[in-house]
Design a protein around this motif. Structure first.
Motif, short mmCIF file in Angstrom:
data_model
loop_
_atom_site.label_atom_id
_atom_site.label_comp_id
_atom_site.label_asym_id
_atom_site.label_seq_id
_atom_site.Cartn_x
_atom_site.Cartn_y
_atom_site.Cartn_z
N ILE A 18 50.90 61.89 -34.31
CA ILE A 18 49.98 62.99 -34.02
C ILE A 18 50.48 64.20 -34.78
CG2 ILE A 18 48.93 64.45 -32.25
CD1 ILE A 18 49.59 62.24 -30.21
N TYR A 19 49.68 64.69 -35.74
CA TYR A 19 50.08 65.88 -36.50
C TYR A 19 49.50 67.11 -35.81
CZ TYR A 19 50.81 69.39 -39.97
OH TYR A 19 51.23 70.54 -40.58
N ILE A 20 50.37 68.03 -35.45
CA ILE A 20 49.98 69.22 -34.69
C ILE A 20 50.10 70.44 -35.60
CG2 ILE A 20 50.41 70.58 -32.62
CD1 ILE A 20 51.65 68.10 -31.37
N HIS A 21 48.93 70.96 -35.99
CA HIS A 21 48.90 72.04 -36.99
C HIS A 21 49.36 73.37 -36.42
CE1 HIS A 21 45.27 73.92 -35.31
NE2 HIS A 21 44.73 72.72 -35.20
N GLY A 22 49.53 74.33 -37.32
CA GLY A 22 49.99 75.65 -36.93
C GLY A 22 48.87 76.63 -36.66
N LEU A 23 49.21 77.90 -36.61
CA LEU A 23 48.32 78.96 -36.13
C LEU A 23 47.03 79.08 -36.93
CD1 LEU A 23 47.94 81.42 -34.20
CD2 LEU A 23 49.03 82.80 -35.98
N ASP A 24 47.15 79.36 -38.23
CA ASP A 24 45.95 79.59 -39.05
C ASP A 24 45.55 78.32 -39.77
OD1 ASP A 24 44.60 82.12 -38.97
OD2 ASP A 24 46.47 83.05 -39.58
N SER A 25 45.41 77.24 -39.03
CA SER A 25 45.09 75.95 -39.62
C SER A 25 44.12 75.21 -38.71
CB SER A 25 46.37 75.14 -39.84
OG SER A 25 46.11 74.01 -40.65
N ASP A 26 43.86 73.94 -39.05
CA ASP A 26 42.93 73.16 -38.25
C ASP A 26 43.19 71.67 -38.50
OD1 ASP A 26 41.73 72.52 -40.72
OD2 ASP A 26 40.22 74.09 -40.50
N ALA A 27 42.27 70.82 -38.10
CA ALA A 27 42.45 69.38 -38.24
C ALA A 27 42.59 68.95 -39.70
CB ALA A 27 41.27 68.65 -37.60
N THR A 60 54.33 56.28 -30.15
CA THR A 60 53.73 57.51 -30.64
C THR A 60 54.81 58.55 -30.89
OG1 THR A 60 51.68 57.06 -29.44
CG2 THR A 60 52.06 59.34 -30.10
N VAL A 61 54.62 59.33 -31.97
CA VAL A 61 55.55 60.40 -32.32
C VAL A 61 54.74 61.61 -32.78
CG1 VAL A 61 55.81 59.61 -34.72
CG2 VAL A 61 57.65 60.93 -33.65
N LEU A 62 55.29 62.79 -32.56
CA LEU A 62 54.62 64.04 -32.92
C LEU A 62 55.25 64.63 -34.17
CD1 LEU A 62 54.77 65.69 -29.37
CD2 LEU A 62 52.87 64.34 -30.29
N ILE A 63 54.42 65.27 -35.00
CA ILE A 63 54.93 66.18 -36.04
C ILE A 63 54.26 67.51 -35.79
CG2 ILE A 63 55.04 66.77 -38.48
CD1 ILE A 63 55.02 63.92 -39.24
N GLY A 64 55.04 68.54 -35.56
CA GLY A 64 54.48 69.86 -35.28
C GLY A 64 54.97 70.90 -36.27
N SER A 65 54.03 71.63 -36.85
CA SER A 65 54.37 72.67 -37.82
C SER A 65 54.15 74.05 -37.22
CB SER A 65 53.48 72.51 -39.07
OG SER A 65 53.66 73.58 -39.97
#
Length: 203
Positions: free
Chosen positions: A4-13, A63-68
């Motif tokens: 699951i890629y978790i985007h940052g503040l000024d971003s989206d899917a 499942t693993v997360l990547i968060g920016s």
């Protein structure tokens, strides 16, 4: 494996790093599914959405997360709650402080006052800042399931603060020389990133 890629503040899917990750996996790791949820909502909704997604996917595969950036903050919260492993890229650890830049000099604002609208359409309010203040990162519940990649020259967040916090909590932290907040060399690092994720899943 599910990522699951978790985007940052000024971003989206459709964030650059999320798309790079998905394309790389399609070409080189057909057994890896990449999920790129849009998280331009109030933080309570984002947290609930991610916990539900992790719970649903964990029943099918690891499942693993990547968060920016701000996604790194949410990844840490979700990992603390669910035990899901997470790789963090230049994570935000004090959004209740760093997002105060949108409040400017106003001290008393209605909780539904819009302070800033992100590129993805999230309208940040004082109530959101209060939520972050109420959900500060103070500990890591599963430090062996957290790895952090930091760029020394991150121009937006203090890499030293993140390094100190996660190392003190027992997580593995790698600081790379130079770079920037957006991790513009992410594409070149994808083979290493996949190795890190597989290592986290076996922890």
């Amino acid at each position: 494996m599910n990522i699951i890629y978790i985007h940052g503040l000024d971003s989206d899917a459709n964030s650059t790093k999320g798309i790079l990750l998905e394309s790389y996996c399609q070409q080189h790791h057909a057994d890896i599914n990449v999920y790129r949820p849009d998280l331009n909502s109030a933080p309570a909704q984002v947290f609930e959405q991610l916990v539900k997604l992790v719970t649903a996917l964990n029943g099918k595969d690891k499942t693993v997360l990547i968060g920016s950036s701000l996604g790194g903050y949410f990844s840490t919260l979700v990992s603390n709650h669910t035990g899901c492993p997470a790789l963090l890229l230049n994570p935000s650890i004090q959004p209740h402080v760093t997002l105060q830049r949108f409040a400017h000099e106003f001290l008393e604002l209605p909780e539904n006052q819009i302070l800033h609208t992100t590129a993805g359409g999230w309208e940040i309010t004082p109530a959101d800042l209060q939520w972050f203040a109420d959900h500060q990162l103070v500990s890591i519940n599963y430090p062996n399931k957290i790895e952090v990649l930091l760029k020394e020259d991150d121009e937006l967040l203090n890499a030293e603060l993140s390094k100190d916090f996660y190392q003190t909590q027992g997580a593995t932290v790698t600081v790379q020389a130079g770079g920037d907040h957006r991790f513009t060399d992410f594409g070149e690092q994808l083979p290493m990133v996949i190795d890190m994720l597989q290592r986290l899943l076996s922890a």
